[in-house]
Every structure is written in structure tokens, then in C-alpha cells.
Design an enzyme around this catalytic site. Sequence first.
Site, mmCIF file in Angstrom:
data_model
loop_
_atom_site.group_PDB
_atom_site.id
_atom_site.type_symbol
_atom_site.label_atom_id
_atom_site.label_comp_id
_atom_site.label_asym_id
_atom_site.label_seq_id
_atom_site.Cartn_x
_atom_site.Cartn_y
_atom_site.Cartn_z
ATOM 1 N N ASN A 1 14.832 -6.560 3.890
ATOM 2 C CA ASN A 1 14.318 -6.187 2.578
ATOM 3 C C ASN A 1 14.580 -7.332 1.587
ATOM 4 O O ASN A 1 14.967 -8.432 1.991
ATOM 5 C CB ASN A 1 14.999 -4.890 2.115
ATOM 6 N N THR A 2 14.379 -7.066 0.312
ATOM 7 C CA THR A 2 14.585 -8.089 -0.720
ATOM 8 C C THR A 2 16.076 -8.331 -0.949
ATOM 9 O O THR A 2 16.922 -7.517 -0.584
ATOM 10 C CB THR A 2 13.931 -7.661 -2.035
ATOM 11 N N SER B 1 16.442 -0.805 -0.038
ATOM 12 C CA SER B 1 15.926 -1.231 -1.337
ATOM 13 C C SER B 1 17.080 -1.335 -2.333
ATOM 14 O O SER B 1 17.930 -0.441 -2.400
ATOM 15 C CB SER B 1 14.892 -0.225 -1.859
ATOM 16 N N ASN C 1 11.148 -7.796 -8.020
ATOM 17 C CA ASN C 1 10.643 -6.474 -8.406
ATOM 18 C C ASN C 1 11.792 -5.483 -8.516
ATOM 19 O O ASN C 1 12.781 -5.574 -7.793
ATOM 20 C CB ASN C 1 9.582 -5.986 -7.413
ATOM 21 N N ARG C 2 11.635 -4.568 -9.422
ATOM 22 C CA ARG C 2 12.539 -3.426 -9.543
ATOM 23 C C ARG C 2 11.695 -2.157 -9.735
ATOM 24 O O ARG C 2 11.916 -1.364 -10.641
ATOM 25 C CB ARG C 2 13.538 -3.632 -10.687
ATOM 26 N N LEU C 3 10.711 -2.009 -8.871
ATOM 27 C CA LEU C 3 9.746 -0.916 -8.986
ATOM 28 C C LEU C 3 10.412 0.453 -8.875
ATOM 29 O O LEU C 3 10.109 1.360 -9.653
ATOM 30 C CB LEU C 3 8.661 -1.064 -7.923
ATOM 31 N N GLY C 4 11.275 0.641 -7.906
ATOM 32 C CA GLY C 4 11.983 1.911 -7.792
ATOM 33 C C GLY C 4 11.202 3.001 -7.079
ATOM 34 O O GLY C 4 11.174 4.150 -7.539
ATOM 35 N N PHE C 5 10.578 2.660 -5.942
ATOM 36 C CA PHE C 5 9.857 3.652 -5.134
ATOM 37 C C PHE C 5 8.821 4.423 -5.954
ATOM 38 O O PHE C 5 8.714 5.653 -5.857
ATOM 39 C CB PHE C 5 10.828 4.642 -4.488
ATOM 40 N N ASN D 1 13.657 3.254 5.172
ATOM 41 C CA ASN D 1 14.043 2.280 4.148
ATOM 42 C C ASN D 1 15.353 2.713 3.494
ATOM 43 O O ASN D 1 15.367 3.568 2.610
ATOM 44 C CB ASN D 1 12.931 2.147 3.103
ATOM 45 N N LYS E 1 15.154 -0.390 8.334
ATOM 46 C CA LYS E 1 15.008 -1.625 7.560
ATOM 47 C C LYS E 1 16.305 -1.947 6.835
ATOM 48 O O LYS E 1 16.799 -1.140 6.045
ATOM 49 C CB LYS E 1 13.855 -1.489 6.565
ATOM 50 N N ASN F 1 16.703 -1.121 -5.496
ATOM 51 C CA ASN F 1 16.222 -0.582 -6.770
ATOM 52 C C ASN F 1 16.412 0.919 -6.925
ATOM 53 O O ASN F 1 15.987 1.499 -7.928
ATOM 54 C CB ASN F 1 14.745 -0.940 -6.942
ATOM 55 N N THR F 2 17.020 1.569 -5.937
ATOM 56 C CA THR F 2 17.424 2.964 -6.052
ATOM 57 C C THR F 2 18.940 2.998 -5.952
ATOM 58 O O THR F 2 19.493 2.680 -4.897
ATOM 59 C CB THR F 2 16.796 3.828 -4.943
ATOM 60 N N ASN G 1 6.523 4.117 5.976
ATOM 61 C CA ASN G 1 7.848 3.750 5.489
ATOM 62 C C ASN G 1 8.352 4.895 4.614
ATOM 63 O O ASN G 1 7.719 5.250 3.622
ATOM 64 C CB ASN G 1 7.741 2.447 4.698
ATOM 65 N N ASP H 1 0.856 -1.190 0.000
ATOM 66 C CA ASP H 1 0.000 0.000 0.000
ATOM 67 C C ASP H 1 0.889 1.236 0.000
ATOM 68 O O ASP H 1 1.020 1.938 0.993
ATOM 69 C CB ASP H 1 -0.919 -0.030 1.225
ATOM 70 N N LYS H 2 1.487 1.517 -1.139
ATOM 71 C CA LYS H 2 2.466 2.585 -1.226
ATOM 72 C C LYS H 2 1.893 3.953 -0.905
ATOM 73 O O LYS H 2 2.584 4.815 -0.362
ATOM 74 C CB LYS H 2 3.088 2.610 -2.629
#
Length: 361
Positions: A244-245, A173, A111-115, A170, A215, A175-176, A139, A65-66
Site C-alpha cells: 500500500n502507500t 491504508s 492521498n488521504r481519501l479515507g475509503f 485492505n 494487502k 487513512n483510516t 478489495n 475504480d472504487k
Amino acid sequence: MLSVLTRLSQPLLLALEPETAHALTLRALEFGIYPHERGAGERALEISLWGETFPNPVGVAAGFDKDARVVDAVLGLGCGFAEVGTTTPRPQAGNPAPRVFRLARHGAVINRLGFNNGGHEAARARLARRTTEGIVGVNIGANKESPDRIADYVAGLEAFYDVARYFTVNISSPNTPGLRDLQAPEALGALLGRLMAARAARVAAGAAPRPIVVKLAPDLSDAALEATVETLVRQGVDGIAVSNTTLDRAGLTDPVAQEAGGLSGRPLFHRATVMLARVYQASGGTVPLIGIGGIDSPEAALAKMEAGATLMQLYTGLIYEGPGLIGRIKSHLAQVCRERRLTSIRELVGTRAAEWAAKTI
């Protein structure tokens, strides 16, 4: 009836592209189409922490739930708390699609959503409109192109201070680019110094002290982990989320296993749980831990608590098992309490930490 519909919809959602399935899930939750938990919870599952009483230790991890769209639905599913985000000061689209990949044979997701999120202002407005009770954490993260990432975290604490019951920082991640560098002791000390100062200013002005949780990534070396935990304890953080991942792909045979991004789900369970136990030992059990990574069964949830988790968070497990997993975990934990004659689930925390910490990753 709704529980039956939920079970029937699970195969349909898994047949859709992952982000499409996620979007439909959020819309269903927004419209109240989900099985609501009924009745009082088990007293033995209550967790007293940070001056709060969590009805149970089960939550949904950040990333689900971003933008704070379905907080009350998450709580309505039976979770003891909800966490929104990761949020950044300015809206950002994230990385190009496709950027989410299921590895069904492994019960995993990359995933590589990137915030990707709508920014502080939109999420804060939704949280400010809430009229229901329930523990909600936020978060916080940094925009990809930010010239001062630490300032972005401080902005997150400031933006949500009156609507969040705790904050998760966070810095893990994958992905950033460069974000994980903030886990190094010097950078971490600088980040926490500014966050703690911002919180202290709020408290001096009469606000309640909001807990700060950090995290961590599961890919830290043993030496780096020890130095990071030492810094966290010295800075007086209120909690550590593990983890995290991961970037690790050992043992995966799915054709999409080499896609870039962070891996979550069942393959992460062992690594994240060993790390959880090592953090528990390194901190002397003095810092509450949130166990995350590969919880897709009641047995996995129990293992997290025995390894050192006071609270836990699910996400990928819900993709494959559905929301019924929440109730199954709580029922199992309550049964364990009865069988072991425990008055509180908290008596389980860390009881097998030494055993888990000794395992090889």
C-alpha cells in the site's frame, strides 16, 4: 484516433485538480472513450493462478475504480485483471477535501481519501449486471466508525462472493485511524480466522473457493514483517499484495510533501520492491505476490517480477504516463521472454529476490 486523443488529454488532466481529473477519467471510460486493445495477447504473458488464466500480469490497483464503474473499460485497455474498491459495507464520504495532492517533480501522489465509496450494495449491483468475461477482484475494507471492523470484512466477502473472482483484504491504508493495527499477528489471525470460516461455509454450500489476498503496508519493520508473513502463511492465504502507500517522506522536496496521507508513485518503488522481495523470501516463494508501488515504466514492471511478483498493479504511474503504459509494459515483458528464451513470464518471478531483499530501505 483514440490513442492520439488520449495522449493529448494527458497534459489537460494534469492541469486539473486531482479529484476532478479522476472523475473526468472515469466518465470517459464509462462512455467508451479510450484506446481499446486489439488482437490476441502474447501467450508467454499468460499467468495460471488460483485456477484462473490471467491474460497478462498487469492490473490497475484498488482506489482507481472504487465503485465498480469501469471494470470492463480497465480490461479493455489491455489489463489482465481488474480490482475494484476499496469497498465498505455502508457508503462513506471519506475525509474532507482537499485530500489528493500531486508531486509532479517526483512522479508521486499523496492521498488521504479515507475509503470514500458508495458501499457494498451499489458496487455489487454493478458487478452483477456484467455480461462480459474477465477476472475481477474486490478489495474489501471497514467503515471508519464501525464497532466491529472484522465483521465489515466478513460482510464484504459475503456481499461479493458470487461476483468476485478473488478478494483483497485492505488492512494497510494509512487513512483510516487504527486500521493498520490489524496487521499485528493476533489481530490478523482473528480477522483471517473469521474470513476463512465464512469462505469455508460458502464452499460447503457448493460455491467455488474464492482466493483471499492480504494487502500490507510498506512501513512495517523487519521484525513486524516477518511475524505478519508467518501469520499469513500459517493461515493459508492465497496471496499477499505488496504494498500500500507509505507514510515515509525521505528525499522529497516538493512543497506539498508534508501533507498528511499515503504516498504513492516513483518514490515508493524502492521501498515497496525491497519489501516485496523480503516477503518472497520469508514465505519461501510459496505464496503468490502482487507487486504494487512505483511502477511507471516497463523496466520497473520487470523489476517487480524479478523481485517476486506474480502479478502487478499500477495506478500513480498511469496518472503521469497515461494508459499507453500498460501496452509498453506488456511489450517489454514479452520481448524479455523472447530474448531470454522463456516460454512463460512466470519464469522471471523471484529471479532477483535475493539481490533486492539485501538492499537497504
